[in-house]
Motif scaffolding. Structure first.
Motif, PDB file in Angstrom:
ATOM      1  N   VAL A  11       0.847  -1.193   0.000  1.00 16.85           N
ATOM      2  CA  VAL A  11       0.000   0.000   0.000  1.00 16.85           C
ATOM      3  C   VAL A  11       0.882   1.243   0.000  1.00 16.85           C
ATOM      4  N   LEU A  12       0.627   2.130  -0.956  1.00 21.07           N
ATOM      5  CA  LEU A  12       1.301   3.423  -1.008  1.00 21.07           C
ATOM      6  C   LEU A  12       0.428   4.477  -0.346  1.00 21.07           C
ATOM      7  N   GLY A  13       1.055   5.510   0.176  1.00 21.89           N
ATOM      8  CA  GLY A  13       0.322   6.652   0.667  1.00 21.89           C
ATOM      9  C   GLY A  13       0.338   7.785  -0.344  1.00 21.89           C
ATOM     10  N   SER A  14      -0.175   8.939   0.063  1.00 20.93           N
ATOM     11  CA  SER A  14      -0.230  10.135  -0.784  1.00 20.93           C
ATOM     12  C   SER A  14       0.693  11.188  -0.195  1.00 20.93           C
ATOM     13  N   LEU A  15       1.586  11.712  -1.014  1.00 19.88           N
ATOM     14  CA  LEU A  15       2.527  12.738  -0.557  1.00 19.88           C
ATOM     15  C   LEU A  15       1.986  14.120  -0.896  1.00 19.88           C
ATOM     16  N   HIS A  16       1.861  14.975   0.117  1.00 25.65           N
ATOM     17  CA  HIS A  16       1.456  16.358  -0.068  1.00 25.65           C
ATOM     18  C   HIS A  16       2.667  17.252   0.195  1.00 25.65           C
ATOM     19  N   TYR A  17       3.106  17.963  -0.822  1.00 25.42           N
ATOM     20  CA  TYR A  17       4.276  18.815  -0.677  1.00 25.42           C
ATOM     21  C   TYR A  17       3.906  20.171  -0.088  1.00 25.42           C
ATOM     22  N   LEU A  18       4.836  20.744   0.679  1.00 26.88           N
ATOM     23  CA  LEU A  18       4.674  22.061   1.285  1.00 26.88           C
ATOM     24  C   LEU A  18       5.678  23.033   0.669  1.00 26.88           C
ATOM     25  N   GLY A  19       5.302  24.315   0.558  1.00 27.58           N
ATOM     26  CA  GLY A  19       6.217  25.338   0.063  1.00 27.58           C
ATOM     27  C   GLY A  19       6.177  25.536  -1.429  1.00 27.58           C
ATOM     28  N   GLU A  20       5.026  25.305  -2.051  1.00 30.62           N
ATOM     29  CA  GLU A  20       4.908  25.415  -3.508  1.00 30.62           C
ATOM     30  C   GLU A  20       5.292  26.803  -4.014  1.00 30.62           C
ATOM     31  N   GLY A  21       4.973  27.846  -3.253  1.00 30.05           N
ATOM     32  CA  GLY A  21       5.221  29.204  -3.727  1.00 30.05           C
ATOM     33  C   GLY A  21       6.591  29.745  -3.395  1.00 30.05           C
ATOM     34  N   ASP A  22       7.503  28.927  -2.871  1.00 28.41           N
ATOM     35  CA  ASP A  22       8.804  29.428  -2.439  1.00 28.41           C
ATOM     36  C   ASP A  22       9.748  29.739  -3.589  1.00 28.41           C
ATOM     37  N   SER A  23       9.582  29.094  -4.738  1.00 28.62           N
ATOM     38  CA  SER A  23      10.441  29.338  -5.899  1.00 28.62           C
ATOM     39  C   SER A  23       9.816  28.684  -7.119  1.00 28.62           C
ATOM     40  N   ALA A  24      10.349  29.047  -8.317  1.00 28.18           N
ATOM     41  CA  ALA A  24       9.870  28.395  -9.540  1.00 28.18           C
ATOM     42  C   ALA A  24      10.199  26.907  -9.514  1.00 28.18           C
ATOM     43  N   THR A  25      11.358  26.560  -8.955  1.00 26.56           N
ATOM     44  CA  THR A  25      11.742  25.157  -8.844  1.00 26.56           C
ATOM     45  C   THR A  25      10.735  24.391  -7.993  1.00 26.56           C
ATOM     46  N   ALA A  26      10.335  24.995  -6.887  1.00 31.38           N
ATOM     47  CA  ALA A  26       9.344  24.362  -6.015  1.00 31.38           C
ATOM     48  C   ALA A  26       7.998  24.239  -6.720  1.00 31.38           C
ATOM     49  N   ALA A  27       7.613  25.267  -7.471  1.00 29.02           N
ATOM     50  CA  ALA A  27       6.333  25.233  -8.172  1.00 29.02           C
ATOM     51  C   ALA A  27       6.298  24.121  -9.218  1.00 29.02           C
ATOM     52  N   VAL A  28       7.403  23.969  -9.966  1.00 31.71           N
ATOM     53  CA  VAL A  28       7.474  22.904 -10.965  1.00 31.71           C
ATOM     54  C   VAL A  28       7.446  21.537 -10.287  1.00 31.71           C
ATOM     55  N   GLY A  29       8.185  21.408  -9.176  1.00 31.84           N
ATOM     56  CA  GLY A  29       8.178  20.150  -8.442  1.00 31.84           C
ATOM     57  C   GLY A  29       6.801  19.794  -7.928  1.00 31.84           C
ATOM     58  N   SER A  30       6.073  20.807  -7.450  1.00 28.26           N
ATOM     59  CA  SER A  30       4.723  20.574  -6.946  1.00 28.26           C
ATOM     60  C   SER A  30       3.783  20.144  -8.068  1.00 28.26           C
ATOM     61  N   LEU A  31       3.856  20.822  -9.215  1.00 28.38           N
ATOM     62  CA  LEU A  31       3.011  20.461 -10.358  1.00 28.38           C
ATOM     63  C   LEU A  31       3.304  19.041 -10.826  1.00 28.38           C
ATOM     64  N   TYR A  32       4.588  18.728 -10.945  1.00 25.99           N
ATOM     65  CA  TYR A  32       4.976  17.377 -11.363  1.00 25.99           C
ATOM     66  C   TYR A  32       4.411  16.350 -10.403  1.00 25.99           C
ATOM     67  N   ARG A  37       3.589  14.376   4.479  1.00 21.52           N
ATOM     68  CA  ARG A  37       3.869  15.772   4.113  1.00 21.52           C
ATOM     69  C   ARG A  37       5.379  16.018   4.133  1.00 21.52           C
ATOM     70  N   GLU A  38       5.831  16.767   3.115  1.00 19.33           N
ATOM     71  CA  GLU A  38       7.269  17.028   2.968  1.00 19.33           C
ATOM     72  C   GLU A  38       7.460  18.390   2.319  1.00 19.33           C
ATOM     73  N   ARG A  39       8.528  19.094   2.703  1.00 19.40           N
ATOM     74  CA  ARG A  39       8.820  20.385   2.102  1.00 19.40           C
ATOM     75  C   ARG A  39       9.515  20.188   0.760  1.00 19.40           C
ATOM     76  N   LEU A  40       9.171  21.037  -0.200  1.00 18.27           N
ATOM     77  CA  LEU A  40       9.761  20.984  -1.524  1.00 18.27           C
ATOM     78  C   LEU A  40      11.195  21.519  -1.512  1.00 18.27           C
ATOM     79  N   VAL A  41      11.988  21.020  -2.454  1.00 17.94           N
ATOM     80  CA  VAL A  41      13.315  21.581  -2.712  1.00 17.94           C
ATOM     81  C   VAL A  41      13.125  22.865  -3.512  1.00 17.94           C
ATOM     82  N   THR A  42      13.792  23.948  -3.095  1.00 11.61           N
ATOM     83  CA  THR A  42      13.589  25.243  -3.752  1.00 11.61           C
ATOM     84  C   THR A  42      14.759  25.668  -4.633  1.00 11.61           C
ATOM     85  N   GLY A  43      15.933  25.059  -4.446  1.00 10.84           N
ATOM     86  CA  GLY A  43      17.113  25.453  -5.218  1.00 10.84           C
ATOM     87  C   GLY A  43      17.307  24.595  -6.452  1.00 10.84           C
TER      88      GLY A  43
END
Length: 377
Positions: A158-179, A244-250
């Motif tokens: 069984v897999l769970g669902s990952l919800h990322y935090l910090g989508e608006g911190d950078s363009a890199t984070a936004a792309v990671g969140s969308l992906y 829940r996990e924070r996105l990479v921003t760099g």
């Protein structure tokens, strides 16, 4: 005739790039639902496993989260592996884990996550092994909801669902969140129609009896979860098991992370190839669509760009020159941009480039066994 061939190559390249994100989801929606068998009975016992390296900054929140889960599930076994941390991570775990709250194993130095997880799995005693990462927090009801799915004897993982935090911190984070939102929806559809084709390390689980043997050079998340499919059991996703996990921003952090993951993914593919060939046709289709086609997305982009350039040259040298100038300007401006559409498109291309680089490294025999946590989380 040559022009027609170039147009065909360009169109096929575009279809290949879009396949995992557009055409494949459309096909999945057309497939029938494979229901789970309802069953009643006691929840299986469980062991929660995670590996850490230099995660001192994440440990206070992680340990508080584990303490909360332990209070809700007194019989939950929690095991941690420290991969030679130099920032006091092991000391924090040991201090919080006194009295049997957490069983800590320490390696002699850097040996990698796959090696650490194998040691933990060999030590675990729960019927179900739950895998997570050192910087991931689980919702309070995650364990209950996860174990409840094992009431169906046909379910092996069984897999769970990952919800990322910090989508608006950078363009890199936004792309990671969308992906990742796209990835989560794909897994939901794969689960509805039978099997999810592989897990990530944020939150997933398998029956302990299915845990496989594997070398340290592979992605343990993918290898372990695919063992469920190879055993003829179902690998499903639970939307109500939330991590829940924070996105990479760099950009640099994300680039290195994707290169490492892609290299290990290709070694995993090579290791699993004999078993992959024996999967059901629908599972082979899913695996190729969501993994192999995506791994070579950067190559499809290069082939399409080359076809477009040659086609432009055949039509007009001036047109080709204008195209080269436009692309050069985009890379110069997009490389400096940190927000907006140009930065977003740049981060998408960087992700494709990193994945292709990792796959090529692995195909040339390079292995990656250790990891470093991203500094820009």
């Amino acid at each position: 005739m040559i022009d027609l061939l170039l147009v065909l190559v360009l169109l096929l390249s575009l279809v290949a790039v879009a396949w995992p994100f557009f055409f494949y989801p459309l096909i999945l929606r057309l497939l029938p639902t494979r229901a789970e068998a309802p069953a009643d009975g006691p929840l299986p016992s469980a062991s929660l496993l995670f590996c850490a390296y230099n995660e001192a900054a994440s440990m206070p929140d992680k340990l508080a989260n584990l303490a909360m889960l332990k209070d809700r599930h007194p019989t939950l076994e929690i095991l941690a592996f420290d991969d030679g941390s130099s920032d006091g991570t092991a000391g924090l775990i040991a201090a919080q884990g006194g009295g049997g709250f957490i069983t800590l194993l320490q390696g002699p130095g850097r040996s990698g996550k796959a090696h650490g997880m194998k040691l933990l799995a060999a030590r675990a005693r729960g019927d179900v092994l739950i895998f997570t990462d050192a910087n991931v927090l689980l919702d309070a009801d995650a364990i209950d909801n996860l174990l409840a799915r094992y009431a169906d004897p046909d379910i092996g993982g069984v897999l769970g669902s990952l919800h990322y935090l910090g989508e608006g911190d950078s363009a890199t984070a936004a792309v990671g969140s969308l992906y990742w939102r796209i990835e989560e929806k794909l897994k939901d559809e794969e689960s509805r129609t039978g099997n999810v084709l592989g897990a990530d390390g944020s939150i997933f689980s398998i029956r302990r009896s299915l845990y496989p043997e594997f070398p340290d050079s592979v992605l343990d998340d993918l290898t372990v979860s695919m063992a469920v499919v190879f055993a003829g059991k179902r690998l499903v996703k639970a939307k109500d098991v939330i991590a829940r996990e924070r996105l990479v921003t760099g950009r640099g952090d994300e680039y290195r992370r994707k290169v490492r993951i892609a290299a290990r993914a290709w070694h995993t593919h090579s290791h699993l190839r004999p078993q992959l060939r024996r999967m059901a046709a629908i599972d082979r289709f899913k695996y190729a669509s969501r993994k192999i086609v995506r791994w070579f997305g950067g190559l499809f982009i290069l082939i399409g760009a080359l076809a477009a350039l040659v086609l432009a040259l055949r039509l007009s040298i001036l047109l080709a020159m204008l195209g080269v100038i436009a692309v050069t300007a985009f890379f110069r401006i997009g490389g400096r941009a940190r927000s907006g559409p140009l930065a977003t498109l740049m981060d998408i291309l960087i992700a494709y480039a990193a994945t292709l680089k990792g796959v090529v490294k692995a195909m040339r025999g390079r292995t990656v066994t250790i990891w470093n946590p991203a500094q820009s989380r």
